[in-house]
Design a protein around this motif. Structure first.
Motif, PDB file in Angstrom:
ATOM      1  N   PHE A   6       0.831  -1.195   0.000  1.00 46.77           N
ATOM      2  CA  PHE A   6       0.000   0.000   0.000  1.00 46.77           C
ATOM      3  C   PHE A   6       0.872   1.254   0.000  1.00 46.77           C
ATOM      4  CE2 PHE A   6      -2.184  -3.451   2.057  1.00 46.77           C
ATOM      5  CZ  PHE A   6      -3.429  -3.434   1.439  1.00 46.77           C
ATOM      6  N   ILE A   7       0.419   2.266  -0.720  1.00 46.80           N
ATOM      7  CA  ILE A   7       1.075   3.575  -0.742  1.00 46.80           C
ATOM      8  C   ILE A   7       0.081   4.580  -0.170  1.00 46.80           C
ATOM      9  CG2 ILE A   7       2.089   5.390  -2.179  1.00 46.80           C
ATOM     10  CD1 ILE A   7       3.760   2.886  -2.279  1.00 46.80           C
ATOM     11  N   LEU A   8       0.531   5.361   0.820  1.00 45.74           N
ATOM     12  CA  LEU A   8      -0.337   6.352   1.460  1.00 45.74           C
ATOM     13  C   LEU A   8      -0.023   7.766   0.973  1.00 45.74           C
ATOM     14  CD1 LEU A   8      -0.460   5.117   5.158  1.00 45.74           C
ATOM     15  CD2 LEU A   8      -1.754   4.333   3.169  1.00 45.74           C
ATOM     16  N   HIS A   9      -1.076   8.522   0.752  1.00 44.89           N
ATOM     17  CA  HIS A   9      -1.004   9.931   0.333  1.00 44.89           C
ATOM     18  C   HIS A   9      -1.826  10.760   1.319  1.00 44.89           C
ATOM     19  CE1 HIS A   9       0.127   8.952  -3.941  1.00 44.89           C
ATOM     20  NE2 HIS A   9      -0.532   7.838  -3.662  1.00 44.89           N
ATOM     21  N   HIS A  10      -1.622  12.076   1.278  1.00 42.21           N
ATOM     22  CA  HIS A  10      -2.572  12.980   1.929  1.00 42.21           C
ATOM     23  C   HIS A  10      -3.167  13.856   0.831  1.00 42.21           C
ATOM     24  CE1 HIS A  10      -0.060  16.748   2.107  1.00 42.21           C
ATOM     25  NE2 HIS A  10       0.912  15.865   2.029  1.00 42.21           N
ATOM     26  N   SER A  11      -4.332  14.406   1.083  1.00 42.88           N
ATOM     27  CA  SER A  11      -5.075  15.068   0.014  1.00 42.88           C
ATOM     28  C   SER A  11      -4.446  16.360  -0.495  1.00 42.88           C
ATOM     29  CB  SER A  11      -6.526  15.326   0.451  1.00 42.88           C
ATOM     30  OG  SER A  11      -6.580  16.166   1.573  1.00 42.88           O
ATOM     31  N   ARG A  12      -3.432  16.849   0.172  1.00 44.53           N
ATOM     32  CA  ARG A  12      -2.724  18.036  -0.317  1.00 44.53           C
ATOM     33  C   ARG A  12      -1.545  17.671  -1.219  1.00 44.53           C
ATOM     34  NH1 ARG A  12      -4.760  23.173   0.641  1.00 44.53           N
ATOM     35  NH2 ARG A  12      -2.644  23.681   0.123  1.00 44.53           N
ATOM     36  N   CYS A  13      -1.370  16.396  -1.489  1.00 48.46           N
ATOM     37  CA  CYS A  13      -0.291  15.936  -2.365  1.00 48.46           C
ATOM     38  C   CYS A  13      -0.532  16.478  -3.774  1.00 48.46           C
ATOM     39  CB  CYS A  13      -0.258  14.407  -2.389  1.00 48.46           C
ATOM     40  SG  CYS A  13       0.949  13.726  -3.538  1.00 48.46           S
ATOM     41  N   PRO A  85      -0.603  -6.917   5.096  1.00 47.89           N
ATOM     42  CA  PRO A  85      -1.113  -5.609   5.492  1.00 47.89           C
ATOM     43  C   PRO A  85      -0.024  -4.734   6.112  1.00 47.89           C
ATOM     44  CG  PRO A  85      -1.749  -7.241   7.099  1.00 47.89           C
ATOM     45  CD  PRO A  85      -1.080  -7.985   5.968  1.00 47.89           C
ATOM     46  N   LEU A  86       1.137  -5.289   6.302  1.00 46.66           N
ATOM     47  CA  LEU A  86       2.217  -4.544   6.939  1.00 46.66           C
ATOM     48  C   LEU A  86       3.118  -3.821   5.945  1.00 46.66           C
ATOM     49  CD1 LEU A  86       3.133  -7.168   9.664  1.00 46.66           C
ATOM     50  CD2 LEU A  86       1.537  -5.241   9.804  1.00 46.66           C
ATOM     51  N   VAL A  87       2.887  -4.017   4.659  1.00 44.43           N
ATOM     52  CA  VAL A  87       3.680  -3.326   3.645  1.00 44.43           C
ATOM     53  C   VAL A  87       2.950  -2.030   3.297  1.00 44.43           C
ATOM     54  CG1 VAL A  87       4.750  -3.466   1.374  1.00 44.43           C
ATOM     55  CG2 VAL A  87       4.566  -5.517   2.788  1.00 44.43           C
ATOM     56  N   VAL A  88       3.185  -1.023   4.117  1.00 42.29           N
ATOM     57  CA  VAL A  88       2.544   0.284   3.985  1.00 42.29           C
ATOM     58  C   VAL A  88       3.655   1.318   3.909  1.00 42.29           C
ATOM     59  CG1 VAL A  88       0.957   1.925   5.049  1.00 42.29           C
ATOM     60  CG2 VAL A  88       0.579  -0.529   5.332  1.00 42.29           C
TER      61      VAL A  88
END
Length: 114
Positions: A6-13, A85-88
């Motif tokens: 999984f790759i996490l972003h925030h909405s201001r990216c 689920p730990l590959v974040v």
């Protein structure tokens, strides 16, 4: 597909611009899915809010609902697509931001608890 994690972003990216993520997790815990998964290697999850600046971090109560929903989403997707689920990972050095609460994102799949 064989996803790696999984790759996490925030909405201001700046690379989001209304697209570029597969799931959106709102501050109240609502989750929205894009019609199709777009990256053949990773599932992208965007968190509403700006975690790049200390004075822009969402309020605690909203973050807690958001992180709880995201943890449940990650566990469900990990089970569905047979990935850990730990590959974040963060999207970049500045996204989801220096103030993203990594330690509060609880993902514990052993007994389904979150």
């Amino acid at each position: 597909m064989d996803y790696k994690g999984f790759i996490l972003h925030h909405s201001r990216c700046p690379s989001i611009n209304g697209k570029g993520f597969d799931f959106w997790v709102g501050l109240g815990g609502s989750v929205y899915a894009a019609p199709l998964l777009t990256d053949p290697e990773h599932i992208h999850i965007c968190f509403e809010g700006n975690y790049g600046e200390a004075d822009q971090v969402p309020p605690l109560a909203e973050r807690q609902s958001q992180l709880f929903a995201a943890g449940k989403l990650i566990l469900e997707l990990a089970d569905r697509y047979h990935i850990s689920p730990l590959v974040v990972e963060p999207h970049s050095a500045t996204c989801p931001g220096a103030f993203f609460p990594w330690n509060d994102l609880v993902i514990y799949a052993a007994d389904g608890y979150h």
